[in-house]
Design a protein around this motif. Structure first.
Motif, PDB file in Angstrom:
ATOM      1  N   GLY A  85       4.364 -16.751   5.445  1.00  0.00           N
ATOM      2  CA  GLY A  85       5.418 -16.646   4.437  1.00  0.00           C
ATOM      3  C   GLY A  85       5.152 -15.569   3.405  1.00  0.00           C
ATOM      4  N   LEU A  86       4.372 -14.556   3.783  1.00  0.00           N
ATOM      5  CA  LEU A  86       3.980 -13.479   2.873  1.00  0.00           C
ATOM      6  C   LEU A  86       4.666 -12.169   3.238  1.00  0.00           C
ATOM      7  N   THR A  87       4.833 -11.307   2.233  1.00  0.00           N
ATOM      8  CA  THR A  87       5.391  -9.975   2.452  1.00  0.00           C
ATOM      9  C   THR A  87       4.289  -8.931   2.356  1.00  0.00           C
ATOM     10  N   ALA A  88       4.249  -8.039   3.344  1.00  0.00           N
ATOM     11  CA  ALA A  88       3.392  -6.855   3.273  1.00  0.00           C
ATOM     12  C   ALA A  88       4.299  -5.628   3.339  1.00  0.00           C
ATOM     13  N   LEU A  89       4.272  -4.818   2.288  1.00  0.00           N
ATOM     14  CA  LEU A  89       5.089  -3.606   2.226  1.00  0.00           C
ATOM     15  C   LEU A  89       4.189  -2.403   2.449  1.00  0.00           C
ATOM     16  N   LEU A  90       4.476  -1.644   3.500  1.00  0.00           N
ATOM     17  CA  LEU A  90       3.633  -0.511   3.877  1.00  0.00           C
ATOM     18  C   LEU A  90       4.245   0.803   3.389  1.00  0.00           C
ATOM     19  N   GLY A  91       3.392   1.682   2.894  1.00  0.00           N
ATOM     20  CA  GLY A  91       3.808   3.047   2.590  1.00  0.00           C
ATOM     21  C   GLY A  91       4.783   3.170   1.447  1.00  0.00           C
ATOM     22  N   ASP A 126       0.844  -1.207   0.000  1.00  0.00           N
ATOM     23  CA  ASP A 126       0.000   0.000   0.000  1.00  0.00           C
ATOM     24  C   ASP A 126       0.870   1.245   0.000  1.00  0.00           C
ATOM     25  N   THR A 127       0.226   2.399  -0.020  1.00  0.00           N
ATOM     26  CA  THR A 127       0.953   3.678  -0.013  1.00  0.00           C
ATOM     27  C   THR A 127       0.650   4.532   1.211  1.00  0.00           C
ATOM     28  N   ALA A 128      -0.319   4.126   2.032  1.00  0.00           N
ATOM     29  CA  ALA A 128      -0.716   4.937   3.192  1.00  0.00           C
ATOM     30  C   ALA A 128      -1.190   4.030   4.317  1.00  0.00           C
ATOM     31  N   ASN A 129      -0.896   4.424   5.559  1.00  0.00           N
ATOM     32  CA  ASN A 129      -1.236   3.580   6.704  1.00  0.00           C
ATOM     33  C   ASN A 129      -2.743   3.530   6.950  1.00  0.00           C
ATOM     34  N   TYR A 130      -3.170   2.457   7.613  1.00  0.00           N
ATOM     35  CA  TYR A 130      -4.586   2.319   7.952  1.00  0.00           C
ATOM     36  C   TYR A 130      -5.039   3.495   8.815  1.00  0.00           C
ATOM     37  N   GLY A 134      11.527 -10.471  -6.438  1.00  0.00           N
ATOM     38  CA  GLY A 134      12.151 -11.158  -5.312  1.00  0.00           C
ATOM     39  C   GLY A 134      13.272 -10.372  -4.665  1.00  0.00           C
ATOM     40  N   VAL A 135      13.466  -9.107  -5.095  1.00  0.00           N
ATOM     41  CA  VAL A 135      14.531  -8.274  -4.532  1.00  0.00           C
ATOM     42  C   VAL A 135      14.139  -7.786  -3.137  1.00  0.00           C
ATOM     43  N   TRP A 136      12.906  -7.333  -2.989  1.00  0.00           N
ATOM     44  CA  TRP A 136      12.357  -6.970  -1.682  1.00  0.00           C
ATOM     45  C   TRP A 136      11.337  -8.042  -1.317  1.00  0.00           C
ATOM     46  N   LYS A 137      11.783  -9.060  -0.648  1.00  0.00           N
ATOM     47  CA  LYS A 137      10.892 -10.184  -0.388  1.00  0.00           C
ATOM     48  C   LYS A 137      11.351 -10.917   0.868  1.00  0.00           C
ATOM     49  N   LYS A 138      10.608 -10.813   1.936  1.00  0.00           N
ATOM     50  CA  LYS A 138      10.837 -11.620   3.131  1.00  0.00           C
ATOM     51  C   LYS A 138       9.540 -11.655   3.922  1.00  0.00           C
ATOM     52  N   PRO A 139       9.310 -12.709   4.691  1.00  0.00           N
ATOM     53  CA  PRO A 139       8.029 -12.863   5.389  1.00  0.00           C
ATOM     54  C   PRO A 139       7.846 -11.842   6.512  1.00  0.00           C
ATOM     55  N   GLY A 140       6.695 -11.188   6.510  1.00  0.00           N
ATOM     56  CA  GLY A 140       6.380 -10.236   7.567  1.00  0.00           C
ATOM     57  C   GLY A 140       5.786  -8.953   7.014  1.00  0.00           C
ATOM     58  N   VAL A 141       5.639  -7.962   7.893  1.00  0.00           N
ATOM     59  CA  VAL A 141       5.114  -6.643   7.539  1.00  0.00           C
ATOM     60  C   VAL A 141       6.242  -5.635   7.708  1.00  0.00           C
ATOM     61  N   PHE A 142       6.530  -4.878   6.657  1.00  0.00           N
ATOM     62  CA  PHE A 142       7.704  -4.008   6.678  1.00  0.00           C
ATOM     63  C   PHE A 142       7.400  -2.625   6.117  1.00  0.00           C
ATOM     64  N   ASN A 143       8.130  -1.641   6.627  1.00  0.00           N
ATOM     65  CA  ASN A 143       8.168  -0.317   6.021  1.00  0.00           C
ATOM     66  C   ASN A 143       9.347  -0.269   5.058  1.00  0.00           C
ATOM     67  N   VAL A 144       9.295   0.642   4.093  1.00  0.00           N
ATOM     68  CA  VAL A 144      10.263   0.617   2.993  1.00  0.00           C
ATOM     69  C   VAL A 144      11.711   0.748   3.465  1.00  0.00           C
ATOM     70  N   GLY A 191       4.743   4.914  -1.270  1.00  0.00           N
ATOM     71  CA  GLY A 191       4.412   6.075  -2.085  1.00  0.00           C
ATOM     72  C   GLY A 191       5.618   6.998  -2.102  1.00  0.00           C
ATOM     73  N   PHE A 192       5.393   8.311  -1.980  1.00  0.00           N
ATOM     74  CA  PHE A 192       6.553   9.201  -1.870  1.00  0.00           C
ATOM     75  C   PHE A 192       6.796   9.566  -0.414  1.00  0.00           C
ATOM     76  N   ASP A 193       5.782  10.132   0.252  1.00  0.00           N
ATOM     77  CA  ASP A 193       5.928  10.381   1.689  1.00  0.00           C
ATOM     78  C   ASP A 193       4.616   9.996   2.378  1.00  0.00           C
ATOM     79  N   PRO A 194       4.581   8.788   2.938  1.00  0.00           N
ATOM     80  CA  PRO A 194       5.687   7.841   3.136  1.00  0.00           C
ATOM     81  C   PRO A 194       6.054   7.097   1.864  1.00  0.00           C
ATOM     82  N   GLY A 195       7.280   6.596   1.869  1.00  0.00           N
ATOM     83  CA  GLY A 195       7.778   5.805   0.758  1.00  0.00           C
ATOM     84  C   GLY A 195       9.174   6.235   0.381  1.00  0.00           C
ATOM     85  N   VAL A 196       9.278   7.045  -0.650  1.00  0.00           N
ATOM     86  CA  VAL A 196      10.586   7.480  -1.124  1.00  0.00           C
ATOM     87  C   VAL A 196      11.362   8.187  -0.014  1.00  0.00           C
TER      88      VAL A 196
END
Length: 399
Positions: free
Chosen positions: A132-138, A104-108, A360-370, A140-145
């Motif tokens: 065994g899943l990846t969740a990537l949070l934020g 996603d690009t923005a927090n809940y 598969g470059v950004w890939k590991k199990p869990g919930v992560f920020n960029v 976008g640009f801010d948050p994100g970049v």
């Protein structure tokens, strides 16, 4: 390489979809899903002839069962959530139920109260890790970049970063007396909330827009910047080594703020329901309905954005300063993808995050920020995909 389900059909989603179609070897097939399927069809029509196969679907993203059914039907490798932040958790639940990665690009954010926190999504860490899943949070640009910028600086230029000032400046002009550059409801909720910043292990709260400074930004000149709270402060305060202070600043014109104060004073920015002719309505929802659609601003908007991070810290025992930023031209963005720079600067990083996950470059199990991943491939992709960055080692610092 993969299939992506993209939930949302607004300005940011449109940019992300255009960018996915510019990378058909990665995004071989996509499905655009939204409550209003006509919006999905309109985006698909613009991309006629793309090598990426495009499907569309009607979806109520508030309904987890509907999201699950669509995922089971389309069988994507990743779900890219570009819907409203109120829907993050229902979509994350659907991803867990179907075994699909999430971005996603923005927090809940709870609909009934303006809260910008990651706690609800961070609570999913163990569930995603066990699945065994990846969740990537934020992403976008801010948050994100901005988080990637900080991770890049930490990796290459600092032993410890003591202070970070994120400055988000939009010098674009759309010609309307008052309009917001992204979802009016989310935008106004952010601006009217109390400011907050992190210093010496504590969070310090301020009145909304009470702190003002003038900063001379490359290519757009001196601008009034106001201290706000933004959700990436919460994650960066945890993940950047040595951090003592982190703040977020955004530019607003006097005209914009005058309109906002009037609307706030007469109750139009409230999220408390009121009774109107026997119906319960939320004033901010009504205001959103009468304001220009941000997606319509593209052909009208001229000027540039400048978003970056000003950092101070230490390297090899010596003080160091560093400023990394992107400048984006509204008209150039519209010429390329039919959207203004605010949507562009969020939609491009959403595609990049998803691309790195599919590869598969950004890939590991869990919930992560960029900022928890290696920033180098993201920084390389920014330049390749339309958001080149610049850097300075002698910036003017914000005291």
């Amino acid at each position: 390489m993969g299939k992506a389900l993209i939930i949302g059909a607004g300005g940011v989603a449109s940019v992300a979809i255009h960018k996915c179609c510019q990378n058909p070897d990665v995004f071989e097939e996509i499905c655009i899903a939204s409550r209003t399927v006509e919006k999905c069809e309109a985006i698909k029509k613009k991309l006629t002839g793309s090598r990426t196969i495009i499907h569309t679907a009607q979806l109520d993203a508030d309904n987890t069962d509907m999201v699950i059914d669509l995922i089971k039907s389309f069988r994507p490798d990743i779900v890219i959530n570009l819907a409203l932040p109120y829907q993050d958790l229902t979509i994350m639940d659907a991803c867990l139920a179907t075994g699909v990665d999430y971005l996603d690009t923005a927090n809940y954010e709870p609909p009934e109260i303006a809260k910008f926190e990651y706690k609800w999504q961070w609570a999913y860490r163990e569930k995603f890790a066990q699945a065994g899943l990846t969740a990537l949070l934020g992403s976008g640009f801010d948050p994100g970049v901005t988080g990637v910028f900080c991770a890049y600086a930490q990796k290459h230029y600092f032993d410890e970063i003591y202070s970070i000032d994120i400055v988000d400046a939009n010098a674009g002009d759309h010609g309307y007396p008052f309009a917001t550059n992204f979802n009016p409801e989310i935008n106004i909720r952010e601006i009217t909330a109390n400011g907050r910043y992190y210093e010496n292990g504590a969070w310090i709260e301020t009145e909304p827009l009470a702190w003002k400074k003038v900063y001379d930004l490359p290519e757009i000149g001196p601008k009034n910047i106001y201290l706000m709270y933004h959700e990436e402060l919460e994650s960066l305060a945890l993940h950047i080594k040595g951090i003592k202070r982190i703040r977020f600043w955004m530019t607003f014109s006097d005209n914009y703020l005058n309109h906002l104060r009037v609307l706030e004073n007469i109750g139009m920015t409230s999220i408390e329901p009121i009774d109107f002719e026997g119906q319960q309505i939320i004033p901010l929802h009504f205001l959103k309905a009468v304001l220009p659609d941000p997606a319509s601003l593209g052909p009208r908007t001229k000027g540039k954005t400048n978003i970056g991070c000003i950092m101070q810290g230490i390297k090899d025992g010596k003080p160091k300063t560093y400023y990394v930023y992107n400048i984006c031209d509204h008209q150039e963005c519209y010429a390329e993808v039919g959207s203004q720079a605010i949507s562009y600067t969020t939609g491009v990083p959403a595609m990049i995050g998803a691309m790195l996950m599919l590869k598969g470059v950004w890939k590991k199990p869990g919930v992560f920020n960029v900022e928890e991943f290696d920033p180098d491939p993201f920084m390389e992709a920014l330049t390749e995909c339309g958001l080149p960055w610049q850097e300075s080692f002698s910036p003017t610092l914000l005291d």
